[in-house]
Design a protein around this motif. Structure first.
Motif, short mmCIF file in Angstrom:
data_model
loop_
_atom_site.label_atom_id
_atom_site.label_comp_id
_atom_site.label_asym_id
_atom_site.label_seq_id
_atom_site.Cartn_x
_atom_site.Cartn_y
_atom_site.Cartn_z
N ILE A 47 47.76 -5.84 38.36
CA ILE A 47 47.78 -3.94 38.94
C ILE A 47 47.86 -3.34 37.28
O ILE A 47 48.65 -3.90 36.24
N GLN A 51 47.44 2.22 38.49
CA GLN A 51 48.70 1.37 40.23
C GLN A 51 50.20 1.40 40.32
O GLN A 51 50.54 1.91 40.77
N LYS A 86 47.24 -6.15 47.08
CA LYS A 86 45.91 -6.51 45.47
C LYS A 86 45.72 -7.92 45.72
O LYS A 86 44.22 -7.99 44.79
#
Length: 124
Positions: A47, A51, A86
């Protein structure tokens, strides 16, 4: 006479292996590759800072009792972002690079000059 025939057959099999492109060991078990890929599914994509900041912002926004007196409506969304989403948007190159690393690499050639010194071939 029989030993010569066995030796000739052995050389023929070796030559056939070279011609058949069996120079390097083949990957024996697909299950090993599958196991590595399954392990990596949860780690599919890091990430980014942006984010992560957005997820933290949503959590803090959801904890604000003035705006959301009935609880955090963003909790499921942030959980899904950190787990399912993700991996769903992971770059396929991530998995392809992993598979490529599992394939055995051929050894680098060692080249010597007529003087006996090792020559760098430029391959890394």
């Amino acid at each position: 006479m029989i030993d010569i025939q066995k030796q000739t057959l052995k050389h023929a099999n070796t030559l056939q292996g070279v011609i058949g492109d069996n120079l390097f060991p083949e990957l024996q078990h697909v299950s090993d590759v599958k196991q590595v890929l399954e392990l990596m599914m949860g780690l599919a994509q890091n990430i980014s800072q942006e984010q992560l900041r957005a997820v933290i912002f949503l959590n803090q926004l959801g904890e604000n009792k003035l705006i959301h007196p009935n609880g955090n409506p963003y909790e499921k969304l942030t959980k899904d972002i950190m787990t399912d989403y993700k991996t769903a948007v992971a770059n396929p190159a991530f998995y392809l690079d992993t598979i490529e690393e599992l394939i055995p690499k051929p050894p680098k050639p060692v080249v010597f000059a007529p003087s006996g010194k090792q020559v760098n071939t430029g391959r890394e």
